[in-house]
Design a protein around this motif. Structure first.
Motif, PDB file in Angstrom:
ATOM      1  N   ARG A   3      32.308 -19.095 -38.539  1.00  0.00           N
ATOM      2  CA  ARG A   3      31.909 -18.117 -39.560  1.00  0.00           C
ATOM      3  C   ARG A   3      31.725 -16.729 -38.968  1.00  0.00           C
ATOM      4  O   ARG A   3      32.105 -15.736 -39.580  1.00  0.00           O
ATOM      5  CB  ARG A   3      30.644 -18.568 -40.265  1.00  0.00           C
ATOM      6  CG  ARG A   3      30.925 -19.779 -41.140  1.00  0.00           C
ATOM      7  CD  ARG A   3      29.792 -20.093 -42.038  1.00  0.00           C
ATOM      8  NE  ARG A   3      30.132 -21.279 -42.818  1.00  0.00           N
ATOM      9  CZ  ARG A   3      29.563 -21.595 -43.953  1.00  0.00           C
ATOM     10  NH1 ARG A   3      28.628 -20.837 -44.444  1.00  0.00           N
ATOM     11  NH2 ARG A   3      29.926 -22.674 -44.594  1.00  0.00           N
ATOM     12  N   LEU A   4      31.159 -16.649 -37.770  1.00  0.00           N
ATOM     13  CA  LEU A   4      31.005 -15.348 -37.125  1.00  0.00           C
ATOM     14  C   LEU A   4      32.372 -14.766 -36.764  1.00  0.00           C
ATOM     15  O   LEU A   4      32.587 -13.567 -36.876  1.00  0.00           O
ATOM     16  CB  LEU A   4      30.128 -15.465 -35.880  1.00  0.00           C
ATOM     17  CG  LEU A   4      28.650 -15.697 -36.137  1.00  0.00           C
ATOM     18  CD1 LEU A   4      27.914 -15.906 -34.824  1.00  0.00           C
ATOM     19  CD2 LEU A   4      28.047 -14.540 -36.913  1.00  0.00           C
ATOM     20  N   GLY A   5      33.277 -15.624 -36.344  1.00  0.00           N
ATOM     21  CA  GLY A   5      34.633 -15.172 -36.048  1.00  0.00           C
ATOM     22  C   GLY A   5      35.314 -14.620 -37.284  1.00  0.00           C
ATOM     23  O   GLY A   5      36.006 -13.609 -37.238  1.00  0.00           O
ATOM     24  N   ALA A   6      35.100 -15.275 -38.410  1.00  0.00           N
ATOM     25  CA  ALA A   6      35.684 -14.798 -39.662  1.00  0.00           C
ATOM     26  C   ALA A   6      35.092 -13.448 -40.048  1.00  0.00           C
ATOM     27  O   ALA A   6      35.802 -12.549 -40.493  1.00  0.00           O
ATOM     28  CB  ALA A   6      35.455 -15.806 -40.784  1.00  0.00           C
ATOM     29  N   LEU A   7      33.799 -13.278 -39.836  1.00  0.00           N
ATOM     30  CA  LEU A   7      33.159 -11.991 -40.138  1.00  0.00           C
ATOM     31  C   LEU A   7      33.693 -10.900 -39.226  1.00  0.00           C
ATOM     32  O   LEU A   7      33.919  -9.774 -39.662  1.00  0.00           O
ATOM     33  CB  LEU A   7      31.642 -12.095 -39.990  1.00  0.00           C
ATOM     34  CG  LEU A   7      30.915 -12.853 -41.076  1.00  0.00           C
ATOM     35  CD1 LEU A   7      29.442 -12.996 -40.725  1.00  0.00           C
ATOM     36  CD2 LEU A   7      31.069 -12.167 -42.420  1.00  0.00           C
ATOM     37  N   ALA A   8      33.893 -11.219 -37.963  1.00  0.00           N
ATOM     38  CA  ALA A   8      34.395 -10.226 -37.013  1.00  0.00           C
ATOM     39  C   ALA A   8      35.806  -9.806 -37.396  1.00  0.00           C
ATOM     40  O   ALA A   8      36.153  -8.634 -37.319  1.00  0.00           O
ATOM     41  CB  ALA A   8      34.366 -10.793 -35.600  1.00  0.00           C
ATOM     42  N   ARG A   9      36.632 -10.762 -37.824  1.00  0.00           N
ATOM     43  CA  ARG A   9      38.006 -10.427 -38.231  1.00  0.00           C
ATOM     44  C   ARG A   9      37.996  -9.540 -39.467  1.00  0.00           C
ATOM     45  O   ARG A   9      38.740  -8.578 -39.553  1.00  0.00           O
ATOM     46  CB  ARG A   9      38.804 -11.700 -38.482  1.00  0.00           C
ATOM     47  CG  ARG A   9      39.244 -12.393 -37.214  1.00  0.00           C
ATOM     48  CD  ARG A   9      40.235 -13.506 -37.498  1.00  0.00           C
ATOM     49  NE  ARG A   9      39.683 -14.569 -38.307  1.00  0.00           N
ATOM     50  CZ  ARG A   9      38.954 -15.572 -37.838  1.00  0.00           C
ATOM     51  NH1 ARG A   9      38.656 -15.643 -36.571  1.00  0.00           N
ATOM     52  NH2 ARG A   9      38.511 -16.517 -38.649  1.00  0.00           N
ATOM     53  N   VAL A  10      37.131  -9.833 -40.401  1.00  0.00           N
ATOM     54  CA  VAL A  10      37.037  -9.014 -41.612  1.00  0.00           C
ATOM     55  C   VAL A  10      36.590  -7.611 -41.241  1.00  0.00           C
ATOM     56  O   VAL A  10      37.158  -6.622 -41.697  1.00  0.00           O
ATOM     57  CB  VAL A  10      36.057  -9.647 -42.631  1.00  0.00           C
ATOM     58  CG1 VAL A  10      35.730  -8.673 -43.746  1.00  0.00           C
ATOM     59  CG2 VAL A  10      36.641 -10.926 -43.188  1.00  0.00           C
TER      60      VAL A  10
END
Length: 69
Positions: free
Chosen positions: A41-48
Motif C-alpha cells: 500500500r505504501l508503494g502504491a501511494l509512492a507511485r501515485v
C-alpha cells in the motif's frame, strides 16, 4: 473491521495455507502478512505521488514552451 485489517487477515490465512496449515505460527503469519500488505500500500501511494509530481512538472514545462513561442 477495516479494509487494511481484512487484507492482512486474508494474507495471513494464505501464508498459513502455504506453510501446510501448521498450528502455532499465527503471530509470525500475521506479522509477515502485515509487512507485505503495508509495504504494497505504501508503494502504491509512492507511485501515485511520483506520477502526480511528474504530471505537474510536465504541465509546467509545456506552459513555459508556449510562452517562449
Amino acid at each position: 473491521m477495516t479494509d487494511l485489517e481484512q487484507s492482512i487477515r486474508e494474507r495471513a490465512y494464505e501464508l498459513w495455507l502455504e506453510s501446510g496449515c501448521v498450528d502455532g505460527n499465527s503471530d509470525a503469519h500475521w506479522l509477515a502478512a502485515q509487512r507485505e500488505v503495508v509495504a504494497a500500500r505504501l508503494g502504491a501511494l509512492a507511485r501515485v505521488s511520483t506520477d502526480a509530481k511528474s504530471k505537474v512538472k510536465k504541465a509546467a514545462g509545456s506552459k513555459k514552451s508556449r510562452r517562449a513561442a
